[in-house]
Motif scaffolding. Structure first.
Motif, short mmCIF file in Angstrom:
data_model
loop_
_atom_site.label_atom_id
_atom_site.label_comp_id
_atom_site.label_asym_id
_atom_site.label_seq_id
_atom_site.Cartn_x
_atom_site.Cartn_y
_atom_site.Cartn_z
N PHE A 100 2.89 20.09 29.63
CA PHE A 100 3.66 19.73 28.35
C PHE A 100 2.80 19.34 27.25
O PHE A 100 2.00 18.23 27.52
CB PHE A 100 4.69 18.87 28.89
CG PHE A 100 5.39 18.27 27.89
CD1 PHE A 100 6.80 19.20 27.36
CD2 PHE A 100 5.59 17.07 27.22
CE1 PHE A 100 7.58 18.55 26.33
CE2 PHE A 100 6.28 16.59 26.33
CZ PHE A 100 7.34 17.55 26.09
N GLU A 101 3.18 19.31 26.10
CA GLU A 101 2.30 18.97 24.94
C GLU A 101 3.10 18.24 23.99
O GLU A 101 4.34 18.55 23.59
CB GLU A 101 1.91 20.31 24.18
CG GLU A 101 0.89 19.96 23.01
CD GLU A 101 0.17 21.23 22.39
OE1 GLU A 101 0.25 21.03 21.15
OE2 GLU A 101 -0.32 21.59 23.23
N LYS A 102 2.94 16.99 23.41
CA LYS A 102 3.82 16.36 22.48
C LYS A 102 2.82 15.35 21.66
O LYS A 102 2.03 14.78 22.12
CB LYS A 102 4.50 15.34 23.22
CG LYS A 102 5.26 14.24 22.23
CD LYS A 102 6.39 13.45 23.03
CE LYS A 102 7.14 12.70 22.04
NZ LYS A 102 7.38 13.11 20.62
N THR A 103 3.03 15.53 20.25
CA THR A 103 2.55 14.45 19.24
C THR A 103 3.28 13.18 19.43
O THR A 103 4.59 13.09 18.89
CB THR A 103 2.58 15.11 18.22
OG1 THR A 103 1.68 16.60 18.09
CG2 THR A 103 1.66 14.35 16.85
N VAL A 104 2.53 12.04 19.46
CA VAL A 104 3.19 10.76 19.66
C VAL A 104 3.21 10.40 18.24
O VAL A 104 2.55 10.34 17.32
CB VAL A 104 2.33 9.67 20.39
CG1 VAL A 104 2.79 8.48 20.41
CG2 VAL A 104 1.89 10.35 21.73
N THR A 105 4.53 9.94 17.95
CA THR A 105 4.88 9.31 16.54
C THR A 105 5.18 8.05 16.77
O THR A 105 5.25 7.29 17.69
CB THR A 105 6.25 10.01 16.14
OG1 THR A 105 7.33 9.63 16.75
CG2 THR A 105 6.08 11.53 16.04
N GLU A 106 5.31 7.17 15.56
CA GLU A 106 5.59 5.91 15.17
C GLU A 106 6.91 5.63 16.02
O GLU A 106 7.20 4.62 16.63
CB GLU A 106 5.87 5.51 13.85
CG GLU A 106 6.35 4.20 13.48
CD GLU A 106 5.53 3.21 13.66
OE1 GLU A 106 6.10 1.91 13.74
OE2 GLU A 106 4.46 3.01 13.97
#
Length: 145
Positions: free
Chosen positions: A22-28
């Motif tokens: 699973f891939e996710k870009t971490v945001t503010e």
């Protein structure tokens, strides 16, 4: 929908070496919401001035935010819906920062059919850097007879 229609892999469907990611870009927003949900308001996650004075030289995501992506793999992909966490061992090796894309990967390392337990090697990477690794054991249902 029925239980069977929603259920992920059954114990009989699994083999050592199977993996999922699973891939996710971490945001503010992810960091702020995780702080709210978890109650972990450590300023190293939320306050740039404070975090700049730490060894990390800036804000970092909560370690458990990154680790929760492993739970996402387990609950949605492998073994998928119906599995139950039994244990998790984690080592936090490098920080995750805002805008980092985390790739969480789990790989089956052992199956103990008589106990319905499956052990997984776990790893989260940002690019070529391992940020979290460890192992997890899950309980997986057998097929109905």
């Amino acid at each position: 929908m029925t239980y069977q229609a929603l259920h992920g892999y059954y114990l009989e469907d699994l083999q050592v070496g199977m993996s999922a990611v699973f891939e996710k870009t971490v945001t503010e927003a992810d960091i702020v919401m995780f702080a709210d949900v978890s109650g972990d308001t450590n300023p190293v996650h939320l306050n740039e001035a404070f975090a700049a004075a730490t060894p990390f030289k800036g804000r970092i995501a909560h370690g458990m935010l990154g680790a929760s992506l492993l739970s996402t793999v387990f609950g949605t992909k492998l073994p998928g819906p119906g599995c139950i966490y039994v244990s998790q061992d984690l080592r936090f090796k490098a920080p995750v920062r805002i805008d980092d894309t985390v790739v969480a990967k789990v790989t089956i390392s052992e199956i103990v059919p008589e106990k319905r337990r499956v052990t997984f090697a776990c790893e989260c990477r940002v690019g070529d850097t391992v940020v979290i690794d460890g192992a997890a054991t899950l309980m997986v249902s057998r097929k109905a007879r």
